[in-house]
Design a protein around this motif. Structure first.
Motif, PDB file in Angstrom:
ATOM      1  N   VAL A   1       0.861  -1.189   0.000  1.00  0.00           N
ATOM      2  CA  VAL A   1       0.000   0.000   0.000  1.00  0.00           C
ATOM      3  C   VAL A   1       0.895   1.237   0.000  1.00  0.00           C
ATOM      4  O   VAL A   1       1.699   1.416   0.909  1.00  0.00           O
ATOM      5  CB  VAL A   1      -0.900   0.006   1.258  1.00  0.00           C
ATOM      6  CG1 VAL A   1      -1.766   1.250   1.292  1.00  0.00           C
ATOM      7  CG2 VAL A   1      -1.730  -1.261   1.333  1.00  0.00           C
TER       8      VAL A   1
ATOM      9  N   THR B   1       1.956   4.905   0.752  1.00  0.00           N
ATOM     10  CA  THR B   1       1.613   5.948   1.726  1.00  0.00           C
ATOM     11  C   THR B   1       2.488   7.167   1.425  1.00  0.00           C
ATOM     12  O   THR B   1       3.363   7.103   0.552  1.00  0.00           O
ATOM     13  CB  THR B   1       1.872   5.482   3.173  1.00  0.00           C
ATOM     14  OG1 THR B   1       3.287   5.358   3.367  1.00  0.00           O
ATOM     15  CG2 THR B   1       1.176   4.163   3.481  1.00  0.00           C
TER      16      THR B   1
ATOM     17  N   TYR C   1       2.876  -2.720   4.002  1.00  0.00           N
ATOM     18  CA  TYR C   1       2.020  -3.881   3.779  1.00  0.00           C
ATOM     19  C   TYR C   1       0.983  -3.922   4.891  1.00  0.00           C
ATOM     20  O   TYR C   1       1.196  -3.362   5.973  1.00  0.00           O
ATOM     21  CB  TYR C   1       2.866  -5.162   3.783  1.00  0.00           C
ATOM     22  CG  TYR C   1       3.758  -5.269   2.579  1.00  0.00           C
ATOM     23  CD1 TYR C   1       3.329  -5.916   1.432  1.00  0.00           C
ATOM     24  CD2 TYR C   1       5.026  -4.690   2.577  1.00  0.00           C
ATOM     25  CE1 TYR C   1       4.147  -5.995   0.309  1.00  0.00           C
ATOM     26  CE2 TYR C   1       5.843  -4.760   1.469  1.00  0.00           C
ATOM     27  CZ  TYR C   1       5.395  -5.416   0.338  1.00  0.00           C
ATOM     28  OH  TYR C   1       6.199  -5.481  -0.771  1.00  0.00           O
TER      29      TYR C   1
END
Length: 102
Positions: free
Chosen positions: A16, A18, A24
């Motif tokens: 993911v 950010t 993760y």
């Protein structure tokens, strides 16, 4: 929510993005000291590597031990222990061999 997503076949090994970099799902759960979510994620058919590295080269076990906080925003030694146990049961390590960092 994690149980429903995993039950529906979602992959918990997808990174993911950010603002800081890639994380993760196991890193999110580790930082929140959510041992139930960690156990669900790590027992999923499409489970992630318990030693996946985040944007800073840290494992989820390292994140739980050094940055984990409970729902009330404070350090919770019992929750840290449960998270470390959950990760350890699936092969999680605090640090990974240096060869994986290159």
């Amino acid at each position: 929510a994690i149980t429903v997503l995993i039950g529906a076949g979602a992959s918990a090994s997808i990174p993911v993005p950010t603002e800081s970099g890639i994380l993760y799902p196991i890193h999110f759960s580790a930082k929140k000291l959510d041992h139930s979510s960690l156990s669900t994620i790590l027992s999923a058919p499409r489970r992630p590597d318990p030693n996946a590295l985040d944007y800073s080269g840290r494992t989820a076990m390292y994140v739980a031990a050094t940055e984990g906080y409970g729902p009330n925003g404070v350090c919770d030694a019992i929750a840290i222990g449960k998270c470390l146990s959950a990760l350890g049961a699936w092969g999680g390590q605090m640090l990974v061999p240096e060869s994986r960092l290159k």
